[in-house]
Design a protein around this motif. Structure first.
Motif, mmCIF file in Angstrom:
data_model
loop_
_atom_site.group_PDB
_atom_site.id
_atom_site.type_symbol
_atom_site.label_atom_id
_atom_site.label_comp_id
_atom_site.label_asym_id
_atom_site.label_seq_id
_atom_site.Cartn_x
_atom_site.Cartn_y
_atom_site.Cartn_z
ATOM 1 N N ALA A 171 0.838 -1.206 0.000
ATOM 2 C CA ALA A 171 0.000 0.000 0.000
ATOM 3 C C ALA A 171 0.871 1.253 0.000
ATOM 4 O O ALA A 171 0.616 2.218 -0.723
ATOM 5 N N LEU A 172 1.934 1.199 0.775
ATOM 6 C CA LEU A 172 2.843 2.344 0.865
ATOM 7 C C LEU A 172 3.517 2.615 -0.485
ATOM 8 O O LEU A 172 3.569 3.758 -0.954
ATOM 9 N N LEU A 173 4.013 1.562 -1.124
ATOM 10 C CA LEU A 173 4.684 1.722 -2.413
ATOM 11 C C LEU A 173 3.698 2.250 -3.456
ATOM 12 O O LEU A 173 4.044 3.125 -4.257
ATOM 13 N N ALA A 174 2.456 1.735 -3.419
ATOM 14 C CA ALA A 174 1.449 2.185 -4.375
ATOM 15 C C ALA A 174 1.141 3.667 -4.159
ATOM 16 O O ALA A 174 1.098 4.456 -5.099
ATOM 17 N N ALA A 175 0.988 4.060 -2.871
ATOM 18 C CA ALA A 175 0.664 5.455 -2.555
ATOM 19 C C ALA A 175 1.781 6.390 -2.999
ATOM 20 O O ALA A 175 1.544 7.520 -3.400
ATOM 21 N N LYS A 176 3.013 5.914 -2.945
ATOM 22 C CA LYS A 176 4.149 6.775 -3.313
ATOM 23 C C LYS A 176 4.486 6.668 -4.804
ATOM 24 O O LYS A 176 5.469 7.241 -5.262
ATOM 25 N N GLY A 177 3.713 5.865 -5.529
ATOM 26 C CA GLY A 177 3.951 5.726 -6.969
ATOM 27 C C GLY A 177 5.228 4.962 -7.298
ATOM 28 O O GLY A 177 5.785 5.117 -8.382
ATOM 29 N N LYS A 178 5.707 4.154 -6.369
ATOM 30 C CA LYS A 178 6.938 3.399 -6.629
ATOM 31 C C LYS A 178 6.588 2.083 -7.345
ATOM 32 O O LYS A 178 6.613 1.003 -6.749
ATOM 33 N N SER A 179 6.263 2.208 -8.620
ATOM 34 C CA SER A 179 5.712 1.041 -9.315
ATOM 35 C C SER A 179 6.777 -0.010 -9.637
ATOM 36 O O SER A 179 6.470 -1.204 -9.648
#
Ligand code: G1P
Length: 293
Positions: free
Chosen positions: A77-85
């Motif tokens: 969720a954190l990676l998705a929220a930060k756009g770290k695809s």
């Protein structure tokens, strides 16, 4: 009985005493080579060879391995929220299908043969692979894939083999191939960690095996060998003559990541191969070279 290699055993119960203190609270299989834990390389290699079911023989203190192959909802969720695809994709790629990964505990460290035997009910009556994560192999065609190709053509048992210097034969299982050479050699004898000067050849067993389920019957006897341990090599030796047995001199470079220098070398070799790190690593090595002159 299926004749496809669908299942792989990963013995990961070892204490990792050679890497203390790093491995006091962390499994040795979680040591990273560049940015991936050792066990991830072994699992990826198995996947590339068509393995569908992954059986880990663990022990106490190894739960980080289970967590590594599980979802991490908060992190995702954190990676998705930060756009770290890119990072998110990487994490998703390392996941295995639900239900395709199983863990069984080896309650006591009685040897590699015993660890493999602990997985007998999960393997059942079909050929299977064993991968030792300490042996990291860099190859264009992953080592286990090369072995599955030999198995598909010839059947029986296939073990990975590599020439080692005289002074190292006592560290390995050693193959007698009756002097044959070439890529695929018949295995006519096997001896675990022969005393210095008594090895039948310089051809060592490396930690990749494709075995028939009959080996479990031999392991069942719980006979001990080198170091007082139940050795996989001894159980395999009993199958010779009863079933086809091949040693594959695989293509690729093997790093002994159970050894400090081997582990360091693996880090450098894998970094050099990467587009993002290769040039920087080359410069770093040149700098270190200057310093040591
Ligand atoms: C194990 C096997 C040995 C094999 C080696 C490869 O030994 O018992 O036959 O040659 O792995 O790495 P270990 O390294 O666990 O002592």
């Amino acid at each position: 009985m299926t004749n496809r290699v669908r299942k792989a055993i990963f013995p990961v119960g070892g204490m990792g005493t050679r890497f203390l203190p790093a491995t006091k609270a962390m499994p040795k299989e979680m040591l990273p080579v560049v940015d991936r834990p050792l066990i991830q390389y072994a699992v990826d290699e198995a996947r590339a060879a068509g393995i569908e079911q992954f059986i880990f023989v663990t022990g106490r203190g190894k739960s980080a391995i289970e967590d590594h192959f599980d979802r991490s909802i908060e992190l995702e969720a954190l990676l998705a929220a930060k756009g770290k695809s890119a990072e998110l994709d990487d994490i998703h790629e390392s996941l295995l299908q639900p239900g395709n990964i199983a863990y069984v505990r080896q309650q006591e460290p009685l040897g590699l043969g015993h660890a493999v035997w602990c997985a007998r009910h999960l393997v059942g009556d079909e050929p299977f692979a064993v991968l030792l994560a300490d042996d990291l192999i860099q190859a264009e065609t992953p080592c286990l894939r090369q072995m599955v190709d030999v198995f598909d053509a010839a059947g029986g048992n296939v073990i990975a083999a590599m020439e080692v210097p005289d002074e190292h034969t006592s560290r390995y299982g050693i193959i007698d191939s009756g002097g044959a050479d070439g890529r695929v050699r018949p295995v006519t004898g096997l001896v675990e960690k022969p005393a210095q000067g008594s090895a039948p050849s310089n051809l060592a067993v490396i930690g990749r095996y494709i075995l028939t389920p009959e080996v479990f019957t031999e392991l069942e006897r719980r006979e001990t060998g080198a170091g007082g341990e139940i050795q996989l090599t001894d159980a395999m030796a009993k199958l010779i003559g009863r079933q086809p047995f091949h040693g594959l001199a695989f293509e690729g470079r093997r790093f002994d990541c159970g050894d400090k220098l081997g582990f360091l070398e693996a880090n450098v070799a894998f970094a050099l191969e990467r587009d993002d790190l290769g040039p920087g690593t080359r410069e770093m090595l040149a700098r270190i070279g200057d310093l040591s002159e």
